[in-house]
Design a protein around this motif. Structure first.
Motif, short mmCIF file in Angstrom:
data_model
loop_
_atom_site.label_atom_id
_atom_site.label_comp_id
_atom_site.label_asym_id
_atom_site.label_seq_id
_atom_site.Cartn_x
_atom_site.Cartn_y
_atom_site.Cartn_z
N ALA B 181 0.83 -1.21 0.00
CA ALA B 181 0.00 0.00 0.00
C ALA B 181 0.86 1.26 0.00
O ALA B 181 0.62 2.19 -0.78
CB ALA B 181 -0.93 -0.01 1.21
N PHE B 182 1.88 1.29 0.87
CA PHE B 182 2.74 2.49 0.94
C PHE B 182 3.57 2.64 -0.34
O PHE B 182 3.71 3.73 -0.88
CB PHE B 182 3.67 2.42 2.14
N VAL B 185 1.76 4.19 -3.24
CA VAL B 185 1.60 5.65 -3.14
C VAL B 185 2.84 6.35 -3.70
O VAL B 185 2.74 7.28 -4.50
CB VAL B 185 1.37 6.08 -1.68
N PHE B 186 4.02 5.86 -3.27
CA PHE B 186 5.24 6.55 -3.66
C PHE B 186 5.70 6.16 -5.07
O PHE B 186 6.21 7.01 -5.81
CB PHE B 186 6.36 6.25 -2.67
#
Lengths: 97, 235
Positions: B181-182, B185-186
């Motif tokens: 998930a993280f 995002v990046f």
């Protein structure tokens, strides 16, 4: 090919991807990716609350002041880079003569 | 990659300080030694620091509709090695934490670890390995810088997933779900950004070769023959 041209092409592609992004997400807010990571944290653990380390912190009073500080940061950096490059360039020219 | 103030619970923020502080201290020691032994590198050191300063202040929009900024640490890592880069990274991060409310003092350890340490270490290792393999200097700089940028954000994702594993308890699957998930995002924001950053750094390095190549030899970034070859290509 000269490196400048390659970098120029990459820069044009980079600008293009921005407009492409605007076209496919017309309503996007263009906030920070850091803030989006915050949303992921909230999604994973809705009960988590940022704790306050109790340090005196300064928060820019408005978006304008914040962008001023960012601009200052960029300007100071750019001055240092430009100054030394100009200095060396001039020095090299003098040495050649 | 800034983890905001208070967004890392105990014990994670302390652990990242424990990780970062010895490296920063070692970097300060190395920096002192370098500056007293090779006085002539100081301007280039200022340029490398300023480069991090400029690039990390540029918030660039990306295709996904979010903005992020490059890290600019690749150049310093290649020129001065990762431990000195960590010191430069700390300076920039403290400025942003204190005056811009970006990042925080409690998360400084974690942010230094990702931007100042892990990214530059990988960039440095890549640069050294690729120059042994005789890769084109500018391509090498481009890749090393882009990799430093990506690795920085991968590290941030790891830091956040360790602190916020899905399901609450730190298990492998909980970690991986959060990491995905993280990283998503990046990743989408950072892929085009890192390419742009790499290109810009390669261009700056070209000018360094042009105007101050003797320092590059002095810092053992390039051999004399390599500099002569690059200068021959410029002429």
């Amino acid at each position: 090919m000269k490196l400048e041209y390659i970098v120029g092409i990459i820069a044009i592609l980079f600008i293009f991807q921005f407009f492409y992004g605007v076209a496919i997400h017309p309503d996007a807010e263009y906030g920070g990716a850091d803030g989006e990571a915050e949303n992921v944290i909230t999604a994973i653990d809705p009960t988590y609350e940022a704790w306050d380390p109790g340090l005196p912190t300064f928060e820019p009073q408005s978006g304008e002041i914040e962008s001023l500080l960012f601009a200052l940061q960029a300007a100071f950096g750019a001055i240092i880079i430009g100054y030394f490059f100009g200095y060396y360039r001039g020095k090299n020219q003098v040495n050649k003569q | 990659m800034h983890i905001f103030e208070g967004f890392l619970p105990s014990p994670w923020w302390q652990l990242w300080f424990v990780f970062s502080i010895p490296i920063i201290l070692y970097g300060m020691y190395k920096l002192n030694k370098l500056v007293s032994a090779k006085r002539e590198v100081v301007p280039l050191l200022a340029v490398a620091g300023a480069f991090i300063f400029v690039l990390s202040s540029l918030k660039l929009p990306s295709v996904t509709g979010s903005c992020s900024h490059p890290t600019g640490t690749g150049m310093a890592a290649v020129l001065f090695g990762p431990s000195i880069t960590a010191v430069l990274g700390v300076i920039v991060l403290i400025y942003q934490a204190l005056f811009l409310a970006h990042g925080g003092i409690s998360t400084l350890g974690a942010n230094v670890a990702s931007m100042g340490i892990v990214g530059p270490v990988v960039a440095y290792a890549f640069y050294k390995a690729a120059s042994k393999a005789n890769m084109n200097f500018y391509l090498n700089i481009f890749l090393a810088t882009a990799i430093a940028d990506w690795v920085t954000y991968v590290t941030t994702s790891i830091q956040l997933s360790l602190a916020f594993p899905t399901g609450g308890a730190l298990t492998v699957s909980g970690f991986l779900t959060s990491f995905y998930a993280f990283a998503m995002v990046f990743a989408t924001t950072q892929v085009p950004l890192a390419i742009m950053e790499g290109a810009l750094t390669a261009l700056i390095m070209k000018y360094v070769v042009e105007v101050k190549s003797d320092v590059l030899v002095n810092l053992e970034v390039l051999s004399t023959e390599a500099v002569n070859k690059l200068k021959g290509a410029l002429a």
